[in-house]
Design an enzyme around this catalytic site. Structure first.
Site, PDB file in Angstrom:
ATOM      1  N   LYS A 281       0.853  -1.217   0.135  1.00  0.00           N
ATOM      2  CA  LYS A 281      -0.176   0.065  -0.116  1.00  0.00           C
ATOM      3  C   LYS A 281       0.855   1.124  -0.008  1.00  0.00           C
ATOM      4  O   LYS A 281       2.134   1.258   0.294  1.00  0.00           O
ATOM      5  CB  LYS A 281      -0.954   0.035   1.041  1.00  0.00           C
ATOM      6  CG  LYS A 281      -2.079   0.814   1.162  1.00  0.00           C
ATOM      7  CD  LYS A 281      -3.177  -0.048   0.376  1.00  0.00           C
ATOM      8  CE  LYS A 281      -4.536   0.919   0.224  1.00  0.00           C
ATOM      9  NZ  LYS A 281      -5.552   0.040  -0.297  1.00  0.00           N
TER      10      LYS A 281
HETATM   11  P1  NAD Z   1     -12.868   8.000  -2.698  1.00  0.00           P
HETATM   12  O1  NAD Z   1     -11.876   9.003  -2.509  1.00  0.00           O
HETATM   13  O2  NAD Z   1     -13.450   7.612  -3.967  1.00  0.00           O
HETATM   14  O3  NAD Z   1     -14.207   8.136  -1.674  1.00  0.00           O
HETATM   15  C1  NAD Z   1     -14.169   8.260  -0.308  1.00  0.00           C
HETATM   16  C2  NAD Z   1     -15.328   8.758  -0.046  1.00  0.00           C
HETATM   17  O4  NAD Z   1     -15.224   8.812   1.516  1.00  0.00           O
HETATM   18  C3  NAD Z   1     -15.929  10.388  -0.366  1.00  0.00           C
HETATM   19  O5  NAD Z   1     -17.211  10.239  -0.631  1.00  0.00           O
HETATM   20  C4  NAD Z   1     -15.378  10.948   0.760  1.00  0.00           C
HETATM   21  O6  NAD Z   1     -16.195  12.287   1.055  1.00  0.00           O
HETATM   22  C5  NAD Z   1     -15.801  10.090   1.945  1.00  0.00           C
HETATM   23  N1  NAD Z   1     -14.983  10.628   2.963  1.00  0.00           N
HETATM   24  C6  NAD Z   1     -13.716  10.774   3.423  1.00  0.00           C
HETATM   25  N2  NAD Z   1     -13.456  11.443   4.800  1.00  0.00           N
HETATM   26  C7  NAD Z   1     -14.723  10.883   5.258  1.00  0.00           C
HETATM   27  C8  NAD Z   1     -15.289  11.124   6.345  1.00  0.00           C
HETATM   28  N3  NAD Z   1     -14.269  11.455   7.538  1.00  0.00           N
HETATM   29  N4  NAD Z   1     -16.633  10.633   6.999  1.00  0.00           N
HETATM   30  C9  NAD Z   1     -17.351  10.227   6.034  1.00  0.00           C
HETATM   31  N5  NAD Z   1     -17.045  10.244   4.654  1.00  0.00           N
HETATM   32  C10 NAD Z   1     -15.837  10.638   4.379  1.00  0.00           C
HETATM   33  O7  NAD Z   1     -12.340   6.501  -1.923  1.00  0.00           O
HETATM   34  P2  NAD Z   1     -12.871   5.147  -2.478  1.00  0.00           P
HETATM   35  O8  NAD Z   1     -12.015   4.447  -3.575  1.00  0.00           O
HETATM   36  O9  NAD Z   1     -14.268   5.016  -2.553  1.00  0.00           O
HETATM   37  O10 NAD Z   1     -12.372   4.258  -1.198  1.00  0.00           O
HETATM   38  C11 NAD Z   1     -13.092   4.090   0.009  1.00  0.00           C
HETATM   39  C12 NAD Z   1     -12.662   3.066   0.842  1.00  0.00           C
HETATM   40  O11 NAD Z   1     -12.818   1.828   0.050  1.00  0.00           O
HETATM   41  C13 NAD Z   1     -11.426   3.222   1.457  1.00  0.00           C
HETATM   42  O12 NAD Z   1     -11.257   2.794   2.564  1.00  0.00           O
HETATM   43  C14 NAD Z   1     -10.413   2.351   0.430  1.00  0.00           C
HETATM   44  O13 NAD Z   1      -9.191   2.032   0.936  1.00  0.00           O
HETATM   45  C15 NAD Z   1     -11.494   1.332   0.346  1.00  0.00           C
HETATM   46  N6  NAD Z   1     -11.274   0.532  -0.889  1.00  0.00           N
HETATM   47  C16 NAD Z   1     -11.292   1.063  -2.314  1.00  0.00           C
HETATM   48  C17 NAD Z   1     -10.889   0.324  -3.253  1.00  0.00           C
HETATM   49  C18 NAD Z   1     -11.243   1.101  -4.782  1.00  0.00           C
HETATM   50  O14 NAD Z   1     -11.099  -0.120  -5.569  1.00  0.00           O
HETATM   51  N7  NAD Z   1     -11.252   2.278  -4.924  1.00  0.00           N
HETATM   52  C19 NAD Z   1     -11.054  -1.078  -3.138  1.00  0.00           C
HETATM   53  C20 NAD Z   1     -10.864  -1.622  -1.876  1.00  0.00           C
HETATM   54  C21 NAD Z   1     -10.936  -0.691  -0.754  1.00  0.00           C
END
Ligand code: NAD
Length: 412
Positions: free
Chosen positions: A104
């Site tokens: 990561k």
């Molecule tokens: P992203 O940046 O596209 O979206 C993040 C979302 O979380 C946004 O809507 C943001 O406003 C919100 N957010 C941020 N801080 C916040 C807070 N304090 N309280 C409430 N909402 C908050 O990110 P993503 O890619 O959707 O990732 C989200 C989660 O999923 C992360 O934990 C990431 O590690 C995990 N994840 C993502 C993927 C992927 O393919 N993108 C895969 C596996 C896991």
């Protein structure tokens, strides 16, 4: 670091070690990352001033294949968090059975404070500092919080300027820049398959459940859309600006349109405004943390009213909260299973890049579904065999595979 994200991950690991009875040296190796890199990133800001940022790449384990894991941009990024997330990737890739290890990365930065050209310079600077560590058979980054297809395209381009044309160095690229169809929706779609399988075991179905989702970025917004299309009622969503609730079901396409126009959920006026903390305690069947880590803690785990916590985010539940939820009979569908759809389709993208061939979206989704059905089947067997939670079963299955590969290769 007691109570830290990495400590929580290692406590989950320990529960599985207690079932597996591995040699102490193996346990130690599996707890600690293989390599950690901290880089100082210095860029010129648009106004001519100097911008100074810290970036990390942690490579946890590569017994089963190249290191693999996302790159996140957030002010909260720190070494401990990246260590924990890198470890989770090792277990996730093993559990869903894609031939990778775990890694990561992250940069400590508030993306909203950078212009697009500053963001590009920062990303290229990170690659300049790490290009000797990454590569299609070494370590393959992907999107995570606040990074997207555009950031991945810059990584591909910058890496290629050092090593020649190499799209397979990074996944989650835009479809027109050697990305894969189906990658953007993949993590949300994987959440759908995971939830469907778990509900099926309990004699329930997606059409019967109400869902509250924290986070409306890539993962949360796709999960909301796909859950609604599958018949679930999405009663609440939120992002960093706050949340919205409607017990009779939100209009998910309207929320998508709002975010496309405004950039976030702020000022959506067709539902009742709630806080993120209130969302976690809502009356619903399925709670989906899909934003940041560590949101379910010993302070609020007793307030959770849902029957299921579907961990779309990485590390949303602290170990102490997990104990409380388990005692209260709440089923946690663990992150290393629930959100493995992203890395699975990242693998399909990498395969297409290596083969210079394209798959159809139907092929991608079918293969993704198959992996989830198989992984869940083997999870259920382990849960029954050892009488353990789904999370411990997930770790047991994953550790078993990593340990086996380590032994077969003679790496210890
Ligand atoms: P992203 O940046 O596209 O979206 C993040 C979302 O979380 C946004 O809507 C943001 O406003 C919100 N957010 C941020 N801080 C916040 C807070 N304090 N309280 C409430 N909402 C908050 O990110 P993503 O890619 O959707 O990732 C989200 C989660 O999923 C992360 O934990 C990431 O590690 C995990 N994840 C993502 C993927 C992927 O393919 N993108 C895969 C596996 C896991």
């Amino acid at each position: 670091m007691a109570g830290s994200a990495h400590e929580s991950t290692n406590q989950y690991l320990q529960d599985a070690f207690d079932v597996l009875d591995l040699p102490p040296k193996t346990e130690h190796m599996l707890r600690t990352p293989a390599r950690e890199v901290r880089v100082e990133l210095v860029i010129t800001r648009d106004d001519g001033s100097v911008g100074n940022f810290i970036g990390y790449r942690v490579q946890h384990d590569n017994a089963r294949g190249p290191f693999k894991g996302g790159l996140r941009y957030a002010p909260s990024v720190n070494r401990d968090e990246v260590q924990s997330l890198a470890s989770l990737m090792t277990w996730k890739t093993a559990l869903i059975d894609v031939p990778y290890g775990g890694a990561k990365g992250g940069i400590q930065v508030d993306r909203r404070e950078l212009s697009t050209s500053e963001l590009e310079r920062l990303t290229r600077c990170f690659v300049e500092n790490t290009h000797e560590l990454i590569g299609p058979t070494e370590d393959i980054p992907a999107p995570d919080m606040n990074t997207d297809g555009q950031v991945m395209a810059w990584i591909f381009d910058e890496y290629s300027s050092f090593h020649g044309f190499e799209p397979a160095v990074v996944t989650g690229k835009p479809v027109d820049v050697h990305g894969s169809v189906g990658r953007e929706a993949a993590t949300g779609r994987g959440c759908l398959f995971a939830l469907r399988e778990v509900l099926g075991t309990d004699g329930r179905s997606l059409g019967d459940v109400t869902v509250a989702i924290q986070g409306f970025g890539n993962v949360g917004s796709w999960a909301a859309r796909l859950f609604e299309e599958a018949g679930a009622t999405v009663v609440a969503v939120s992002d960093i600006t706050g949340g919205y609730h409607d017990a009779s079901g939100l209009d998910v396409p309207a929320l998508w349109e709002h975010v496309a126009a405004e950039g976030d959920l702020g000022h959506y006026d067709d539902a009742t405004a709630i806080t993120n903390e209130e969302l976690l305690a809502l009356d619903c069947d399925v709670l989906v943390p899909a934003a940041i880590g560590g949101v379910l803690t010993e302070d609020n785990a007793d307030d959770v009213q849902a029957d299921y916590v579907l961990e779309a985010a990485n590390g949303p539940t602290t170990y102490a909260a997990d104990r409380i939820l388990e005692e209260r009979g709440v089923t946690c569908i663990p992150d290393i299973f629930a959100n493995a759809g992203g890395v699975t389709v990242s693998y399909f993208e990498w395969v297409q890049n290596v083969q210079h061939f394209r798959w159809t979206e139907a092929e991608i989704n079918e293969q993704l579904e198959e992996r989830f059905v198989d992984a869940y089947e083997s999870l259920r067997r382990t849960m029954e065999e050892h009488d353990v939670s789904m999370r411990t079963a997930a770790y047991v299955n994953a550790i078993d595979r990593v340990h086996h590969a380590t032994e077969m290769r003679g790496l210890q």
